[in-house]
Design an enzyme around this catalytic site. Structure first.
Site, short mmCIF file in Angstrom:
data_model
loop_
_atom_site.label_atom_id
_atom_site.label_comp_id
_atom_site.label_asym_id
_atom_site.label_seq_id
_atom_site.Cartn_x
_atom_site.Cartn_y
_atom_site.Cartn_z
N LEU A 68 -8.68 -12.96 9.74
CA LEU A 68 -8.59 -11.63 10.07
C LEU A 68 -9.42 -11.53 11.37
CD1 LEU A 68 -8.12 -9.27 7.11
CD2 LEU A 68 -6.54 -10.03 8.69
N GLY A 69 -10.46 -11.97 11.35
CA GLY A 69 -11.34 -11.73 12.65
C GLY A 69 -12.08 -10.44 12.47
N GLU B 83 -5.40 -0.04 6.04
CA GLU B 83 -5.42 0.83 7.50
C GLU B 83 -6.73 -0.24 8.41
OE1 GLU B 83 -3.65 2.30 9.04
OE2 GLU B 83 -2.54 3.33 7.74
N SER C 203 -12.26 -9.93 22.65
CA SER C 203 -12.21 -8.99 23.53
C SER C 203 -12.90 -9.09 24.72
CB SER C 203 -12.61 -7.70 22.60
OG SER C 203 -13.78 -7.78 22.33
N THR D 247 -3.84 -6.03 14.34
CA THR D 247 -3.24 -7.18 13.52
C THR D 247 -1.86 -6.75 13.16
OG1 THR D 247 -5.52 -7.74 12.91
CG2 THR D 247 -3.57 -8.82 12.04
N CYS E 282 16.86 4.70 17.87
CA CYS E 282 15.48 5.73 17.93
C CYS E 282 16.39 7.20 17.41
CB CYS E 282 14.98 5.79 18.92
SG CYS E 282 13.45 6.91 19.20
N ASP F 142 -2.82 5.94 16.42
CA ASP F 142 -3.01 4.69 16.83
C ASP F 142 -2.21 4.47 18.07
OD1 ASP F 142 -0.53 4.15 15.98
OD2 ASP F 142 -0.78 2.80 14.75
N TYR G 109 -8.67 7.92 13.79
CA TYR G 109 -7.34 7.45 13.15
C TYR G 109 -7.37 7.01 11.75
CZ TYR G 109 -3.63 3.85 11.83
OH TYR G 109 -2.82 3.45 10.98
N CYS H 185 10.41 1.58 19.17
CA CYS H 185 9.68 1.82 20.33
C CYS H 185 8.62 0.78 20.74
CB CYS H 185 8.94 3.35 20.37
SG CYS H 185 8.71 3.95 21.71
N TRP I 118 0.96 -1.10 -0.07
CA TRP I 118 0.05 0.08 0.11
C TRP I 118 0.77 1.28 -0.03
CZ3 TRP I 118 -0.52 -3.97 3.47
CH2 TRP I 118 0.44 -3.78 4.97
N ARG I 119 2.25 1.02 0.19
CA ARG I 119 2.93 2.35 0.05
C ARG I 119 3.68 2.52 -1.33
NH1 ARG I 119 6.51 1.27 5.53
NH2 ARG I 119 4.85 2.19 7.19
#
Length: 389
Positions: free
Chosen positions: A99-100, A56, A323, A62, A222, A157, A139, A211, A43-44
Site C-alpha cells: 500500500l505504501g 479512509e 512523492s 489509492t 452527472c 478530498d 478529511y 467527474c 465498509w459500506r
C-alpha cells in the site's frame, strides 16, 4: 500571507458564499443519483466507525479497486481497535505491504492505542475528538464523523475539490491552503443535516466515477450537470487548477540480493532493517548503498555481510518514485556460503516462508523482490544468460 493574498482569499470566500446560495438544493438530485448508482463496498455494508476509519486511511492516494484486497486481509487479521492496538510491528507492516505510505499504518496503531487509553477502544462520535488522533486530519475526521455518526460535517478530498472547482468554475489554485479552506467552507454549507454521510460519499463517488480527473468528465451521466458553471463555460476538463509540484530529486542506489544456499539446496536471502526515521523507516529492505557499484565492489560488499560468493549477476535496473524523490536502482545478485560469525546489526537471513508471512518489503524494491521466491527455490538468475559487470 501578504496583503494581496489576503485580499484574494477574502474575495474567493465571498464568491463561494454566493455559490453556496446558487447550489442550494444540490443534495437532493445528488443523493437520488447515489441511491441508484452506489457501489457495494465492504465498509459500506455497515458504517462501523473502525471499518470506515481504516478504509479512509487506506484510500488516501489509492484507488478503491487497489485497496479492496488489502482491506479484506487487514480486517480478517485485525478486526477491531483492540486487535490493531495489540498487533506487533512486523504483522502490521506485512498487512500494509504494497500500500505504501507506511507511516499511515503506524499512525493507525498509535491512534488505536490512544483509543484504548481514552475511549475504551471505541472511536469517539465527535469531530473535534477525532482530529486529536494521530494521522487523522480534517478529511478523515469528517468522513468518520459523518458516515458513522451522522455528524453534518464535510469530508473534502481530491475528488470533492475537483467537483466543487468545476461546479463553481474556479480558477484558484487548490494547492494553496487559503483556497482549500474556502472550498471546505463551501462544502460545509452544502452538507444536508439529514444524510451527511451519504452525501459526502456521493460527492466522492461522483468524482471517482463521473467527474473524472485528467480527462473529459462524463457530463451526460452527472446529476449536477445543469448546475455546473465549469461545464457551461466549456472548461470543466481544465479544472481544478493545481500549481506544478516541485521537481523530485534523483538518487542512484545499488541493491544487493545476497543468497545463502546450503548443500541441501535450502536458500535464504539477507534482509536489512532500515533506521527508525526517514524514508521507509523501520521496514525490511534488500541491503544496498547510494551510488552505482561495480561487480568488484558488489562482491566486496557481499563479503562484508559474511557471504563468500563467486561472480555476481547483474540484475535489471529498477526505478521507484516517491512523492519527493526518485530512486534509480542498479541490482546485483550473489549467492554462496556465509560465515555465521558475521551478521551486521539490523540484518537477518530469511527463507521463503518468512518472506511470505512475516517480513514486509516495500514496493520500492519490487523489481528485485517479485522474483525472489523463485530465486530461492530455483537456480537463481545466474542460471539464465546474465549480464556481467
Amino acid at each position: 500571507m501578504g496583503t494581496q493574498e489576503k485580499q484574494a482569499a477574502a474575495a474567493l470566500a465571498a464568491r463561494l458564499t454566493g455559490e453556496a446560495e446558487r447550489l442550494t438544493g444540490l443534495a437532493e438530485p445528488l443523493l437520488c443519483w447515489y441511491d441508484r448508482q452506489v457501489r457495494e463496498l465492504p465498509w459500506r455494508e455497515s458504517p462501523d466507525p473502525y471499518r470506515v476509519w481504516v478504509s479512509e486511511i487506506m484510500l488516501q492516494q489509492t484507488r478503491i479497486e487497489a485497496v479492496l484486497p488489502y482491506y479484506d486481509r487487514f480486517m480478517k487479521a485485525l478486526p477491531d481497535v483492540p486487535a490493531l492496538a495489540a498487533a506487533d510491528e512486523d504483522t502490521l507492516m506485512k498487512l500494509w505491504e504494497g500500500l505504501g505510505y507506511y507511516s499511515r499504518a503506524r499512525n493507525l496503531q498509535k491512534a488505536a492505542r490512544l483509543l484504548m487509553e481514552r475511549y475504551g477502544g471505541q472511536l469517539p462520535a465527535d469531530y473535534g475528538a477525532l482530529l486529536t488522533l494521530p494521522g487523522v486530519g480534517e478529511y478523515t475526521a469528517g468522513a468518520v464523523a459523518s458516515i458513522s455518526f451522522g455528524v453534518p460535517v464535510p469530508a473534502v478530498d481530491g475528488n470533492v475539490l475537483r467537483v466543487l472547482a468545476r461546479l463553481t468554475n474556479s480558477r484558484e489554485d487548490v494547492m494553496k491552503p487559503a483556497v482549500r479552506r474556502a472550498f471546505t467552507a463551501l462544502a460545509a454549507a452544502l452538507v444536508p443535516p439529514a444524510r451527511p454521510g451519504d452525501y459526502n460519499q456521493a460527492v466522492m463517488e461522483l468524482g471517482e466515477t463521473v467527474c473524472l480527473p485528467h480527462t473529459e468528465p462524463i457530463c451526460t451521466a452527472c446529476p449536477l450537470a445543469d448546475r455546473c458553471a465549469g461545464r457551461a463555460a466549456g472548461c470543466a476538463r481544465e479544472l481544478p487548477v493545481r500549481s506544478a509540484p516541485r521537481e523530485r530529486r534523483r538518487e542512484q542506489r545499488t541493491v544487493l540480493v545476497l543468497v545463502e544456499r546450503s548443500e541441501r539446496g535450502h536458500a535464504r536471502v539477507l534482509l536489512h532493517r532500515r533506521e527508525q526515521k526517514g524514508l521507509l523507516s523501520g521496514l525490511w529492505e534488500l541491503p544496498g548503498v547510494e551510488g552505482e557499484l561495480t561487480e568488484e565492489q558488489a562482491l566486496a560488499l557481499a563479503a562484508g555481510y559474511g557471504l563468500t560468493a563467486e561472480r555476481p549477476v547483474r540484475l535489471p535496473d529498477g526505478r521507484h518514485v516517491f512523492s519527493h524523490v526518485e530512486w534509480v536502482l542498479r541490482g546485483w545478485y550473489a549467492e554462496g556460503t556465509r560465515d555465521p560469525a558475521v551478521l551486521p546489526d539490523g540484518c537477518r537471513w530469511t527463507d521463503t516462508e518468512e518472506l511470505r508471512e512475516t517480513c514486509a518489503l516495500p514496493g520500492a524494491f519490487r523489481t528485485y523482490t517479485r522474483p525472489l521466491p523463485g530465486w530461492l527455490t530455483g537456480p537463481g538468475p545466474g542460471g539464465a544468460a546474465a549480464e556481467g559487470g
